[in-house]
Design a protein around this motif. Sequence first.
Motif: not given
Length: 129
Positions: A56-83
């Motif tokens: 719900e927070k991400k909605r249709d935001l571009a990945p960069l805008a959403f990940l910049l909102g909370l930088r730990s999201r980037a680390a989690n995306l690397v962990r759980y988005g290896s595909h």
Amino acid sequence: METRAWLLKEHGPVCAYCGSKFAARTMTLDHVAPRRGQTAYDRRDNLVLACRSCNEKKRDLAPLAFLLGLRSRAANLVRYGSHLSEGLLDLARSLLPAGESPSSASSANNNHKRWNAAAEPDDESPYRD
């Protein structure tokens, strides 16, 4: 195998953004790069599991805008988005919090029982929600 089932098998019921574990039935599929009506974005290399709150927070935001909102999201995306596609992974790796290397984030991909605890917000980010 359908994408949602495949992601649950690969990573468990863990949100690719906040790193929290939820009941599998409550997990949603999220398009990392928003679809905006284009079916080409329905590929596995653009889909992750997300909790309802992050989706719900991400909605249709571009990945960069959403990940910049909370930088730990980037680390989690690397962990759980290896595909994910290399472009999305490169973007997430470039935003890893200070002191976290891409190799330490991606090494957690092999340990699906390791979930990130709630992280501190990046107070300096103008994109913070």
